[in-house]
Design a protein around this motif. Structure first.
Motif, PDB file in Angstrom:
ATOM      1  N   CYS A 222       0.969  -1.235   0.006  1.00 52.17           N
ATOM      2  CA  CYS A 222      -0.028   0.006  -0.163  1.00 52.17           C
ATOM      3  C   CYS A 222       0.796   1.328  -0.177  1.00 52.17           C
ATOM      4  CB  CYS A 222      -1.103   0.004   1.194  1.00 52.17           C
ATOM      5  SG  CYS A 222      -0.339   0.154   2.889  1.00 52.17           S
ATOM      6  N   PHE A 223       0.189   2.296  -0.263  1.00 54.18           N
ATOM      7  CA  PHE A 223       1.035   3.579  -0.323  1.00 54.18           C
ATOM      8  C   PHE A 223       1.729   4.196   0.926  1.00 54.18           C
ATOM      9  CE2 PHE A 223      -1.977   5.224  -3.915  1.00 54.18           C
ATOM     10  CZ  PHE A 223      -1.575   4.518  -4.895  1.00 54.18           C
ATOM     11  N   GLU A 224       0.838   3.646   2.036  1.00 60.63           N
ATOM     12  CA  GLU A 224       1.654   4.198   3.250  1.00 60.63           C
ATOM     13  C   GLU A 224       2.731   3.312   3.691  1.00 60.63           C
ATOM     14  OE1 GLU A 224      -2.634   5.607   2.719  1.00 60.63           O
ATOM     15  OE2 GLU A 224      -1.896   3.591   2.414  1.00 60.63           O
ATOM     16  N   ASP A 225       2.595   2.146   3.328  1.00 62.05           N
ATOM     17  CA  ASP A 225       3.604   1.127   3.720  1.00 62.05           C
ATOM     18  C   ASP A 225       5.095   1.696   2.927  1.00 62.05           C
ATOM     19  OD1 ASP A 225       4.995  -1.362   4.419  1.00 62.05           O
ATOM     20  OD2 ASP A 225       5.102  -1.757   2.565  1.00 62.05           O
ATOM     21  N   LEU A 226       4.870   2.018   1.610  1.00 63.14           N
ATOM     22  CA  LEU A 226       6.209   2.438   1.139  1.00 63.14           C
ATOM     23  C   LEU A 226       6.450   4.014   1.452  1.00 63.14           C
ATOM     24  CD1 LEU A 226       4.920   1.764  -2.641  1.00 63.14           C
ATOM     25  CD2 LEU A 226       6.627   0.548  -1.606  1.00 63.14           C
ATOM     26  N   ALA A 227       5.627   4.863   1.937  1.00 67.30           N
ATOM     27  CA  ALA A 227       6.055   6.107   2.467  1.00 67.30           C
ATOM     28  C   ALA A 227       6.759   5.817   3.708  1.00 67.30           C
ATOM     29  CB  ALA A 227       4.917   6.846   2.623  1.00 67.30           C
ATOM     30  N   GLY A 228       6.139   4.861   4.678  1.00 60.62           N
ATOM     31  CA  GLY A 228       6.693   4.620   5.834  1.00 60.62           C
ATOM     32  C   GLY A 228       8.183   4.116   5.924  1.00 60.62           C
ATOM     33  N   TRP A 229       8.606   3.289   4.705  1.00 61.54           N
ATOM     34  CA  TRP A 229       9.912   2.796   4.596  1.00 61.54           C
ATOM     35  C   TRP A 229      10.637   3.800   4.189  1.00 61.54           C
ATOM     36  CZ3 TRP A 229      12.073  -1.602   6.231  1.00 61.54           C
ATOM     37  CH2 TRP A 229      11.339  -2.770   6.496  1.00 61.54           C
ATOM     38  N   LEU A 230      10.482   4.699   3.218  1.00 61.83           N
ATOM     39  CA  LEU A 230      11.219   5.701   2.678  1.00 61.83           C
ATOM     40  C   LEU A 230      11.687   6.610   3.855  1.00 61.83           C
ATOM     41  CD1 LEU A 230      12.604   7.093   0.121  1.00 61.83           C
ATOM     42  CD2 LEU A 230      10.318   8.385   0.121  1.00 61.83           C
ATOM     43  N   PHE A 231      10.761   7.037   4.692  1.00 59.83           N
ATOM     44  CA  PHE A 231      10.884   8.006   5.981  1.00 59.83           C
ATOM     45  C   PHE A 231      11.701   7.208   6.965  1.00 59.83           C
ATOM     46  CE2 PHE A 231       8.369  10.655   3.392  1.00 59.83           C
ATOM     47  CZ  PHE A 231       8.608  11.765   3.829  1.00 59.83           C
ATOM     48  N   ARG A 232      11.935   5.962   6.987  1.00 60.54           N
ATOM     49  CA  ARG A 232      12.335   5.321   8.225  1.00 60.54           C
ATOM     50  C   ARG A 232      13.864   5.807   8.616  1.00 60.54           C
ATOM     51  NH1 ARG A 232      12.325  -1.115   9.476  1.00 60.54           N
ATOM     52  NH2 ARG A 232       9.962  -0.731   9.324  1.00 60.54           N
ATOM     53  N   ALA A 233      14.482   6.180   7.662  1.00 64.20           N
ATOM     54  CA  ALA A 233      15.912   6.731   8.003  1.00 64.20           C
ATOM     55  C   ALA A 233      16.199   7.927   7.178  1.00 64.20           C
ATOM     56  CB  ALA A 233      16.921   5.604   7.992  1.00 64.20           C
TER      57      ALA A 233
END
Length: 289
Positions: A222-233
């Motif tokens: 999902c979109f939110e999952d991809l965004a979360g990984w990008l912003f993780r670090a």
């Protein structure tokens, strides 16, 4: 109520405009400034500009819908993408692992100044013999990682270079005119959460050389999952655009050619249109400076 944000060229730089129900008005500030705000404040600013929209479309040329935003991309988010990359590579198990893993493939696609907009040219490398456009939905994310809006993206790719060795992905994906965005940004509160159908068409010598469609409902993430990984670090004070992968991959018999016209279309986001040119000097890198 139909609302979209447009980046326009002016005589001494650029400006942002809001189009609401066919009427146009100026948007104060920059996209970077909007994306630095919490989502509710950014929405209020866009809606205030929309309520003031009274004019016809300006004659200013359209620019890519970024100002200070990097463009990142996710790979192997559709089953067709996984299968397509296995077709081109002798390392197919790598793509199975990425498709099934918790951690997605993410890579830096473009700095903002390299992005081209609708009506401009995208490129294919002169040292590549197998090239494809990749039609994608782009998430316009604010500094907090929230989805501010959406745009269309073309992640031009060399299948021959990446197929030779997956470690060549930066050369297959990142080069002059390899990233197109546009035609505008549609706010998330206008478009809704999706899913979004998306179509790809390639015209050659006045005829259709390729056409395909997909929907973001076919994504494995999902979109939110991809965004979360990008912003993780990573932090993005001016926001960021994240391309979410493609589910439209032409077969092995197709390659993009110089002179082709590429159309990426979504009913929700409009049409991104680009012609194809050759970029680069294939003689360099062989003992040449």
């Amino acid at each position: 109520m139909l609302t979209s944000l447009h980046h326009l060229r002016t005589g001494d730089g650029s400006r942002w405009a809001v189009c609401q129900d066919g009427k146009w008005g100026d948007l104060d500030g920059t996209l970077a400034g909007l994306l630095a705000l919490p989502l509710d404040q950014a929405r209020a600013a866009v809606e205030a500009a929309g309520h003031q929209a009274r004019g016809d479309r300006p004659g200013d040329p359209t620019l890519p819908p970024v100002d200070r935003q990097e463009v990142w991309a996710a790979g192997v988010t559709y089953l067709r993408s996984r299968d397509g990359r296995k077709e081109e590579s002798g390392h197919g198990s790598l793509y199975d692992q990425v498709y099934d893993s918790d951690r997605p493939e993410l890579f830096l696609k473009s700095s903002p100044w390299r992005v081209v907009g609708t009506g401009d040219a995208v490129g294919i490398r002169t040292d590549s013999g197998w090239d494809v456009p990749e039609a994608e939905v782009g998430l316009v994310l604010n500094a907090a990682g929230e989805v501010f809006g959406y745009t269309l993206g073309n992640d031009m790719s060399s299948r021959s270079i990446e197929g030779e060795n997956p470690l060549y992905l930066p050369q297959a994906k990142i080069y002059d005119r390899s990233c197109a965005l546009g035609p505008a940004i549609v706010p998330s509160w206008v478009a809704g959460p999706g899913p979004f159908p998306i179509g790809l068409r390639v015209l050659r010598d006045g005829h259709q050389a390729y056409a395909g469609t997909t929907s973001t409902s076919a994504m494995t993430r999902c979109f939110e999952d991809l965004a979360g990984w990008l912003f993780r670090a990573l932090s993005f004070p001016a926001g960021v655009v994240l391309l979410t992968g493609t589910g439209v991959v032409p077969g092995a018999e197709f390659t993009t050619r110089v002179g082709d016209t590429i159309e990426i279309t979504s009913e929700a986001f409009g049409t991104l249109t680009n012609t194809v040119v050759a970029v680069g000097d294939a003689s360099r890198g062989k003992g040449q400076p």
